[in-house]
Design a protein around this motif. Structure first.
Motif, PDB file in Angstrom:
ATOM      1  N   GLN A 312       0.826  -1.204   0.000  1.00  0.00           N
ATOM      2  CA  GLN A 312       0.000   0.000   0.000  1.00  0.00           C
ATOM      3  C   GLN A 312       0.867   1.263   0.000  1.00  0.00           C
ATOM      4  OE1 GLN A 312      -3.256  -0.035   2.931  1.00  0.00           O
ATOM      5  NE2 GLN A 312      -3.216  -2.274   2.849  1.00  0.00           N
ATOM      6  N   THR A 313       2.002   1.203   0.687  1.00  0.00           N
ATOM      7  CA  THR A 313       2.932   2.336   0.672  1.00  0.00           C
ATOM      8  C   THR A 313       3.500   2.541  -0.726  1.00  0.00           C
ATOM      9  OG1 THR A 313       3.523   2.077   3.008  1.00  0.00           O
ATOM     10  CG2 THR A 313       5.110   3.215   1.614  1.00  0.00           C
ATOM     11  N   ILE A 314       3.873   1.457  -1.389  1.00  0.00           N
ATOM     12  CA  ILE A 314       4.378   1.548  -2.764  1.00  0.00           C
ATOM     13  C   ILE A 314       3.315   2.160  -3.673  1.00  0.00           C
ATOM     14  CG2 ILE A 314       5.065   0.186  -4.787  1.00  0.00           C
ATOM     15  CD1 ILE A 314       6.409  -1.776  -2.844  1.00  0.00           C
ATOM     16  N   ASP A 315       2.077   1.704  -3.524  1.00  0.00           N
ATOM     17  CA  ASP A 315       0.987   2.217  -4.354  1.00  0.00           C
ATOM     18  C   ASP A 315       0.788   3.712  -4.130  1.00  0.00           C
ATOM     19  OD1 ASP A 315       0.609  -0.333  -5.325  1.00  0.00           O
ATOM     20  OD2 ASP A 315      -1.111  -0.781  -4.022  1.00  0.00           O
ATOM     21  N   MET A 316       0.861   4.146  -2.859  1.00  0.00           N
ATOM     22  CA  MET A 316       0.690   5.561  -2.553  1.00  0.00           C
ATOM     23  C   MET A 316       1.783   6.393  -3.212  1.00  0.00           C
ATOM     24  SD  MET A 316       1.070   7.570   1.075  1.00  0.00           S
ATOM     25  CE  MET A 316       2.830   7.181   1.085  1.00  0.00           C
ATOM     26  N   ILE A 317       3.018   5.957  -3.115  1.00  0.00           N
ATOM     27  CA  ILE A 317       4.138   6.706  -3.681  1.00  0.00           C
ATOM     28  C   ILE A 317       3.982   6.847  -5.190  1.00  0.00           C
ATOM     29  CG2 ILE A 317       6.626   6.573  -4.149  1.00  0.00           C
ATOM     30  CD1 ILE A 317       6.911   5.400  -1.301  1.00  0.00           C
ATOM     31  N   SER A 318       3.575   5.774  -5.837  1.00  0.00           N
ATOM     32  CA  SER A 318       3.390   5.811  -7.290  1.00  0.00           C
ATOM     33  C   SER A 318       2.232   6.717  -7.673  1.00  0.00           C
ATOM     34  CB  SER A 318       3.155   4.402  -7.822  1.00  0.00           C
ATOM     35  OG  SER A 318       4.268   3.566  -7.553  1.00  0.00           O
ATOM     36  N   LYS A 319       1.154   6.687  -6.895  1.00  0.00           N
ATOM     37  CA  LYS A 319      -0.031   7.490  -7.192  1.00  0.00           C
ATOM     38  C   LYS A 319       0.233   8.980  -7.007  1.00  0.00           C
ATOM     39  CE  LYS A 319      -4.881   8.131  -5.855  1.00  0.00           C
ATOM     40  NZ  LYS A 319      -6.015   7.598  -5.051  1.00  0.00           N
ATOM     41  N   VAL A 320       0.905   9.341  -5.921  1.00  0.00           N
ATOM     42  CA  VAL A 320       1.105  10.754  -5.599  1.00  0.00           C
ATOM     43  C   VAL A 320       2.190  11.391  -6.457  1.00  0.00           C
ATOM     44  CG1 VAL A 320       1.753  12.370  -3.749  1.00  0.00           C
ATOM     45  CG2 VAL A 320       0.289  10.409  -3.247  1.00  0.00           C
ATOM     46  N   GLU A 321       3.173  10.583  -6.894  1.00  0.00           N
ATOM     47  CA  GLU A 321       4.330  11.090  -7.627  1.00  0.00           C
ATOM     48  C   GLU A 321       5.069  12.156  -6.809  1.00  0.00           C
ATOM     49  OE1 GLU A 321       3.489  12.312 -11.612  1.00  0.00           O
ATOM     50  OE2 GLU A 321       2.962  10.279 -12.265  1.00  0.00           O
ATOM     51  N   PHE A 322       5.540  11.737  -5.641  1.00  0.00           N
ATOM     52  CA  PHE A 322       6.362  12.615  -4.813  1.00  0.00           C
ATOM     53  C   PHE A 322       7.611  13.030  -5.592  1.00  0.00           C
ATOM     54  CE2 PHE A 322       4.103   9.970  -1.672  1.00  0.00           C
ATOM     55  CZ  PHE A 322       3.545  10.961  -0.881  1.00  0.00           C
ATOM     56  N   SER A 323       8.035  14.255  -5.386  1.00  0.00           N
ATOM     57  CA  SER A 323       9.256  14.705  -6.053  1.00  0.00           C
ATOM     58  C   SER A 323      10.510  14.172  -5.371  1.00  0.00           C
ATOM     59  CB  SER A 323       9.300  16.234  -6.097  1.00  0.00           C
ATOM     60  OG  SER A 323       9.198  16.787  -4.800  1.00  0.00           O
ATOM     61  N   ARG A 324      10.375  13.824  -4.103  1.00  0.00           N
ATOM     62  CA  ARG A 324      11.508  13.233  -3.374  1.00  0.00           C
ATOM     63  C   ARG A 324      10.958  12.475  -2.178  1.00  0.00           C
ATOM     64  NH1 ARG A 324      16.473  17.014  -1.518  1.00  0.00           N
ATOM     65  NH2 ARG A 324      16.421  17.404  -3.778  1.00  0.00           N
TER      66      ARG A 324
END
Length: 437
Positions: A312-324
């Protein structure tokens, strides 16, 4: 006349306080030494937020003692606040708590008069935010202002409320404005507001971070910008979001430490929001500016984190597209609730998850930066070497390009991704572009 070496570990607040101590020392006749071996006194502002930070604090103290056996060595900061005897055993002469560091000069004078020998001075962190800084030895273009201290969140893994105090203490708006004016007069172009729990600024004074920002925008003049440091999801309200749409002097970048993408883990962490709450905030920020830069922290291997939680953490990071994204392997902090949780994750599994996430984060950051190619960006130049300038834009993305002057805002157009930043081309006043770096 005494020579003194000052260094710090950890957060922007620790950096600010190190600069404050340097200024107070200089005002009292001490000379700042660039190397500990040449100093009569060494001051270390320690950190304890993770086990790695604690290890580095101990390592640095041992190094200072080895490099200069005869020096007076003073340890302060969060590790010093909570683990005084440890630091005395490995080489500190004086140990000062987070409140006591504000009286550094008095403690040094008492030591030199032999009134304090191998001494510990630590009290509960309750004093207000009194420090003011005029310039920064470590940065010629960006200045920090500490506006708040203390944290009342009590996340289950975090030791900060015990080291910094759980009472929110805010600096008076008028004092902040005066400090900012001095920094701008001294040539700084970017003011970074920081605190232990910045989003709670004003909680103790019936004001708010949004009101502070409005006051700064109304009262300060000149060519400058304001950047906010770390904010929790629950502290980003409608009034604060609206400010980003009202002024281009507020950088369209926020560091929002999510820590996990799983509601189950967020609950165990005692974080005060859900993933759904965060998505609503992210969506609103990117409605204002589709390129709005969001950076974050993630803890992997928190007790009880299943493979499903990690996914779920991986999915969130991919969805949000954090810059860093800053990745931390969970480390147990003494006295915190999480240190007593069951289902502790083995070290090798935390390492595996960290490596897996690092690869994903690198790709997500690249995707975010690639979207800036061909767009205009405003970069504050921090250094130049062999004709190549570098600095950060309003989105906290680093650029390298030919031309430009240290301390100036330069308009550039990103051309390609390069490592963790961009290779860009300088746009001159006529609108044409110089060659890329």
């Amino acid at each position: 006349m005494k020579r003194v070496y000052v260094t710090f570990l950890g957060c922007k607040v620790n950096q600010y306080e190190a600069e404050y101590m340097i200024e107070k020392l200089e005002q009292n006749g001490f000379v700042i030494s660039p190397h500990p071996s040449k100093a009569d006194l060494c001051v270390l502002n320690t950190c304890m937020v993770t086990s790695e930070a604690s290890r580095k604090s101990r390592q640095m103290l041992r190094r200072l003692r080895k490099l200069n056996p005869e020096a007076l060595i003073i340890a302060t900061g969060c590790y010093a606040h909570l683990q005084q005897q440890d630091l005395l055993k490995i080489g500190a002469d004086l140990v000062l708590g987070n409140d006591e560091k504000k009286d550094l000069i008095d403690h040094i004078k008492r030591y030199l008069r032999k009134e304090e020998m191998k001494s510990v001075n630590v009290s509960e962190s309750v004093r207000g935010v009194e420090e003011k800084v005029q310039s920064f030895l470590s940065d010629r273009t960006r200045a920090y202002i500490k506006v708040e201290d203390g944290c009342n969140e009590f996340c289950s893994y975090c030791i900060v409320p015990f080291a910094r105090g759980y009472r929110i203490r805010s600096k008076v708006i008028g004092t902040i404005l005066n400090e900012a004016r001095t920094l701008l007069d001294n040539g700084y172009k970017e003011i970074v507001l920081t605190g232990i729990n910045l989003g709670k600024y004003g909680f103790d004074q019936k004001t708010s971070l949004a009101i502070l920002l409005k006051s700064m925008l109304e009262e300060l003049s000149g060519d400058f910008r304001i950047r906010l440091s770390s904010l929790n999801v629950q502290d980003i309200d409608d009034e604060l979001i609206e400010i980003f749409s009202q002024s281009d002097r507020i950088c369209p970048h926020l560091h929002i430490p999510m820590q996990s993408g799983s509601n189950n883990i967020l609950s165990r962490m005692n974080r005060k929001y859900t993933i759904e709450d965060a998505y609503k905030i992210f969506d609103r920020l990117r409605e204002i500016n589709s390129d709005f830069s969001i950076t974050t922290d993630i803890i992997v291997g928190f007790p009880g984190e299943t493979i499903g939680d990690f996914k779920q953490t991986i999915d969130m990071i991919s969805k949000v597209e954090f810059s860093r994204v800053h990745i931390f392997r969970y480390s147990s902090r003494p006295g915190t609730p999480a240190s007593r949780f069951d289902l502790q994750i083995p070290s090798d599994e935390k390492e595996r998850r960290s490596k897996e996430l690092s690869k994903i984060v690198e790709e997500v950051s690249k995707i975010y930066r690639e979207k800036s190619i061909g767009k205009l960006r405003k970069v504050l130049v921090e250094q130049t070497r062999s004709g190549i300038s570098s600095g950060y834009d309003e989105y906290y993305v680093k650029h390298e390009f030919t031309g430009g002057c240290i301390g100036n805002f330069e308009m550039v157009v990103p051309k390609r991704v390069n490592g963790v930043g961009m290779v860009s081309a300088l746009v001159n006043l006529e609108g044409s572009m110089a060659k890329e770096a």
